[in-house]
Every structure is written in structure tokens, then in C-alpha cells.
Design an enzyme around this catalytic site. Structure first.
Site, PDB file in Angstrom:
ATOM      1  N   GLN A  48     -11.556  -1.089 -42.702  1.00 60.82           N
ATOM      2  CA  GLN A  48     -10.633  -1.512 -43.763  1.00 60.82           C
ATOM      3  C   GLN A  48     -10.481  -3.025 -43.750  1.00 60.82           C
ATOM      4  OE1 GLN A  48      -7.055   0.764 -43.159  1.00 60.82           O
ATOM      5  NE2 GLN A  48      -8.029   2.677 -43.765  1.00 60.82           N
ATOM      6  N   ASP A  75     -11.273   9.158 -37.252  1.00 61.02           N
ATOM      7  CA  ASP A  75     -10.373  10.082 -37.963  1.00 61.02           C
ATOM      8  C   ASP A  75     -10.459  11.511 -37.426  1.00 61.02           C
ATOM      9  OD1 ASP A  75      -9.475   8.047 -39.559  1.00 61.02           O
ATOM     10  OD2 ASP A  75     -10.929   8.427 -41.145  1.00 61.02           O
TER      11      ASP A  75
HETATM   12  C1  S3P Z   1     -11.310   3.838 -43.409  1.00 62.78           C
HETATM   13  C2  S3P Z   1     -11.373   3.212 -42.192  1.00 62.78           C
HETATM   14  C3  S3P Z   1     -10.685   3.717 -41.003  1.00 62.78           C
HETATM   15  C4  S3P Z   1     -10.264   5.176 -41.161  1.00 62.78           C
HETATM   16  C5  S3P Z   1      -9.633   5.439 -42.490  1.00 62.78           C
HETATM   17  C6  S3P Z   1     -10.592   5.112 -43.614  1.00 62.78           C
HETATM   18  C7  S3P Z   1     -11.983   3.209 -44.563  1.00 62.78           C
HETATM   19  O1  S3P Z   1      -9.522   2.933 -40.778  1.00 62.78           O
HETATM   20  O2  S3P Z   1      -9.374   5.535 -40.129  1.00 62.78           O
HETATM   21  O3  S3P Z   1      -9.245   6.792 -42.603  1.00 62.78           O
HETATM   22  O4  S3P Z   1     -12.135   3.873 -45.610  1.00 62.78           O
HETATM   23  O5  S3P Z   1     -12.393   2.050 -44.433  1.00 62.78           O
HETATM   24  P1  S3P Z   1      -9.560   1.569 -39.934  1.00 62.78           P
HETATM   25  O6  S3P Z   1     -10.310   0.555 -40.686  1.00 62.78           O
HETATM   26  O7  S3P Z   1      -8.111   1.179 -39.777  1.00 62.78           O
HETATM   27  O8  S3P Z   1     -10.196   1.935 -38.618  1.00 62.78           O
END
Ligand code: S3P
Length: 441
Positions: A174, A320
Site C-alpha cells: 500500500q 492477509d
Molecule cells: C494490500 C496490501 C497489504 C494487504 C492488504 C491489501 C494492497 O497491506 O494486507 O489487504 O492491496 O496493497 P500492507 O501494504 O499494509 O501490507
């Protein structure tokens, strides 16, 4: 987000059987909407996740002036407005429960010539946004958060963004995506370096929309000033949703289940490796490209899992899936150890504490670690106790507990399950259809 409190009663069902599909990948659905919105021309999305998280992102893009048609379930036609075509909304932009929505939109909105305010539900309002605010501020964005870097986020108009060479302190797709999205609007070459590789759907989708991006091990680079060209996106089934069924079929004797069209990008499927290391019987049939991503039909048959030390390097590839993995571990022979997963504490809930509390109530010995847990499995003949479990409003805890209940000796009541609709609409019906014992309100 629904405001309605939904409790479930889960109980031992039948062996899992069937030939099913799970809803579309959440990460890809969010990104497909965002990139299609700022592309030139009209993009089609098939296999779109009709979940509350991605519907919230669609509603926000609509508020920002993008026409999005929904000709049928799982289908969207997005009329792109171009990189500079979004229009400000006087109203707050409500991301609901979605961390991905808020963090990625923060990157997208940082370089616009209008003010925005991103808000979320109670869970999202407790989640750390400093991790995106910090690099975006270094790029020249003007973003205010609540103390501690918490939402709402107020993004001020007219920042002139400059590129950044960013060493991410946490492995987060993210954060990487937020910086890359802002980088589209920045002068110069934006470079993001990750401590461990994370899901790469932003990079592959940018390339599919025609934006030049260079990726080498753990590094993504792009320049501002190009254009996105509309394209059609096919979204595979979400491996994270399939994971609950993989565990359920693995731990219920006599199960044999086929889950079709599941995305198997290696950055998403660390859980496959972990489950196989535990002795699970999962076969990838008919592997193929579906849109830009690899997909396969997953056939899972019951097995007697045994405990493992989850290698820390696969943690981002299964971030996840830990609620589901904890359940497999609880019913495995021997001990499972998870470390290097402190990020689990800042997901939709504190997933280490939430799973430890729930599994203990079911009669499993769990030692909590700051960055993981040690789970003492009950083994092949083990039965879990009846209990009432709090999902903490976390979709993945609710589904994990429903799976665990398939090996309980009585009813397991699971509270606060409405948010399952954020990522897996129809879970209850699908679970019942394949044989799980699960009832809604
Ligand atoms: C996601 C990244 C992950 C994941 C989330 C979706 C994404 O989070 O846990 O459900 O779509 O980029 P983080 O970037 O906080 O690890």
C-alpha cells in the site's frame, strides 16, 4: 460500515465438496478502478469484487467526477477522465473499512489541484497513515492527519510534487503504491525500494495501462509526465478469499473441493507454500494467464497438517492469510511458530491478539509474541470447544473462526461479522453450499 450487527453460528458441517469460484481480487479491483479513472478512454473491468471496500472506492471516484457504469455484477465500465481530469468534491471521501482504498487514494490525491478529505469507519480511523503521509510529504504534498498519523486525512490542493527515492521502512504494497501513484504527478523519477518484495499488482497494472515502469528485485521506478491508456482488466479470484476454503477442506476429513480461477501470483501465495509445508494436499490445475495475472484452479483434499516454523521471508507473501493459517496450526500435529509478522497488529484489527484470544477460547494453547505467535496444535483427532468469539469487526477473523468451528464439538457463536462483505460477499452462502456448518442471523 453497514451499521447492522451480524452474528453467526458455526458448527461442524459435512466434508467440503464442490466446484466453486471466489469473488475477485480486492487489491486488483481497487487498482483497476483507480487507474481506469485517470486513464484516457474507456476501460472495462471483469471479475470486479462487489465488496464494500471496492464499492467505497468506486463511490469516491464517482464523487471525483468519474462515470462508472455497472452493466452486470462483477462488471464495470470506467469512463476515464485522464490524469488531470478528476474534480474535487466538497464532501468527505468515505473509504469505509478499506486501508488499501485510503492509502492509495491518498497517493492519487496528493498531487491534485483540489482539496480532499479521506475518512473511514471506526477500524480504519485507528490505522496508521503516517506511513504514507511521511513519504508523500517529502514529495511536497500537504497532508494533515490526526495525532499519531490517524485518519481523517486532509489533503491540500496545488502541491507541486517532486520525485523521491524512497527506502520503505516497512514491507507494504500500500505504501509502495501510494508513492508510485503520487509519482505519476511528480517531476522526475520516483524510485521505491522495499525491504522485502510485496504484491506487485500496481506495477503490473501501470504497465498494462501503458505507463513506463522499471522493476528490478525490490525496486520500482517510474517518471512523471506520461499518460495512462484505457485497457480492459480481467480480475482473477482472490487467493486471500480462497485461503479460507483451502484451510477448511484441509482440516475436515473426507473433503475434496475445486476452487476455480484463483490468482496465483507468487507475491500473493505464500500461504500455498506454508500449507504445503504443513502437509496439505493442494494441486494447481490448469495454470494459465487470466488478464495480466497467473491463475489456476485449486483442488484441495483433506490432509493431516503438521506444525511448521513459518519462514519470515514468506510473511509479506501471505500477510492477509495469517488468520486462516492460525486455524490450520491449531488443528495441526505439533507446534507452529510465526515471527516477523508485527504488521498483523495494525490490520483491520490486531490479528495476533484477536486470533490468540479466539483460539484460546476454543481450547488451543497459543503464546503471543510481539511479532507473531506460537500455536500448539491439537492434532488430527483434536476437537475445539464451543465458545462465543469476537471477530472484532474484522472480516478475516470472522471467516477464520467459521473455518475453525468445522472441527468444534458444538456451536461456535461469532459476533460482529458484517464486515465479511468488505472482501467476501456471499461467503456465508458459499460456505454452506460446500458443506460447512454456518448460519447467519
Ligand atoms: C494490500 C496490501 C497489504 C494487504 C492488504 C491489501 C494492497 O497491506 O494486507 O489487504 O492491496 O496493497 P500492507 O501494504 O499494509 O501490507
Amino acid at each position: 460500515m453497514t451499521g447492522r450487527r451480524v452474528d453467526w453460528v458455526a458448527t461442524r458441517g459435512e466434508p467440503l465438496h464442490g466446484d466453486v469460484r471466489v469473488p475477485g481480487d480486492k487489491s486488483i479491483s481497487h487498482r483497476a478502478l483507480m487507474f481506469a479513472s485517470i486513464a484516457q478512454g474507456t476501460s472495462g473491468i471483469r471479475g470486479f469484487l462487489e465488496g464494500q471496500d471496492t464499492l467505497a472506492t468506486a463511490a469516491i471516484l464517482h464523487q471525483l467526477g468519474v462515470r462508472i457504469d455497472a452493466p452486470s455484477a462483477g462488471e464495470r465500465i470506467v469512463h476515464g477522465v485522464g490524469l488531470r481530469g478528476l474534480r474535487g468534491s466538497g464532501a468527505p471521501l468515505d473509504c469505509g473499512n478499506a486501508g488499501t482504498g485510503m492509502r492509495l487514494l491518498c497517493g492519487l490525491l496528493a498531487g491534485q489541484d483540489f482539496d480532499s478529505e479521506l475518512i473511514g469507519d471506526a477500524s480504519l480511523s485507528r490505522r496508521p497513515m503516517g506511513r504514507v503521509v511521511e513519504p508523500l510529504t517529502r514529495m511536497g504534498a500537504r497532508i494533515e492527519a490526526r495525532p499519531g498519523g490517524l485518519p481523517p486525512l486532509r489533503i491540500r490542493a496545488g502541491a507541486s510534487l517532486r520525485s523521491i527515492d524512497y527506502d520503505m521502512p516497512v514491507a507494504s504494497a500500500q505504501v509502495k503504491s501510494a508513492v508510485l501513484l503520487a509519482g505519476l504527478y511528480a517531476r522526475g523519477t520516483t524510485c521505491v525500494r522495499e525491504p522485502r518484495p510485496t504484491r506487485d499488482c500496481t506495477e503490473s497494472m501501470l504497465a498494462a495501462f501503458g505507463w513506463p515502469i522499471r522493476c528490478t528485485a525490490g525496486v520500482a521506478r517510474l517518471e512523471g509526465g506520461h499518460r495512462l491508456r484505457a485497457t480492459d482488466v480481467v480480475v482473477p479470484g482472490d487467493f486471500s478469499s480462497a485461503a479460507f476454503l483451502l484451510v477448511a477442506a484441509s482440516i475436515v476429513p473426507g473433503s475434496d473441493l475445486l476452487i476455480r480461477d484463483v490468482g496465483i501470483n507468487p507475491r500473493r501465495t505464500g500461504m500455498l507454500a506454508a500449507l504445503r509445508a504443513m502437509g496439505a494436499d493442494i494441486v494447481e490445475e490448469n495454470p494459465r494467464r487470466l488478464g495480466g495475472e497467473m491463475a489456476a484452479d485449486l483442488r484441495v483434499r483433506s490432509a493431516n497438517p503438521h506444525g511448521i516454523d513459518v519462514p519470515t521471508e514468506v510473511v509479506p507473501d501471505m500477510i492477509d492469510e495469517f488468520p486462516a493459517l492460525f486455524v490450520a496450526a491449531a488443528l495441526a500435529d505439533g507446534v507452529t511458530t510465526v515471527r516477523g509478522a508485527a504488521e498483523l497488529r495494525v490490520k483491520e484489527s490486531d490479528r495476533i491478539a484477536g486470533m490468540a484470544t479466539g483460539l484460546r477460547a476454543l481450547g488451543v494453547r497459543v503464546e503471543e509474541l510481539p511479532d507473531g505467535a506460537i500455536i500448539h496444535g491439537l492434532g488430527a483427532s483434536g476437537r475445539l470447544r464451543s465458545a462465543t468469539l469476537d471477530s472484532l469487526g474484522d472480516h478475516r477473523l470472522a471467516m477464520a473462526f467459521a473455518v475453525a468451528a468445522q472441527r468444534a464439538e458444538g456451536d461456535v457463536r461469532i459476533t460482529d461479522c458484517a464486515n465479511v462483505a468488505t472482501s467476501f460477499p456471499g461467503f456465508l452462502e458459499l460456505a454452506e453450499a460446500v458443506g460447512m456448518g454456518l448460519q447467519g442471523p
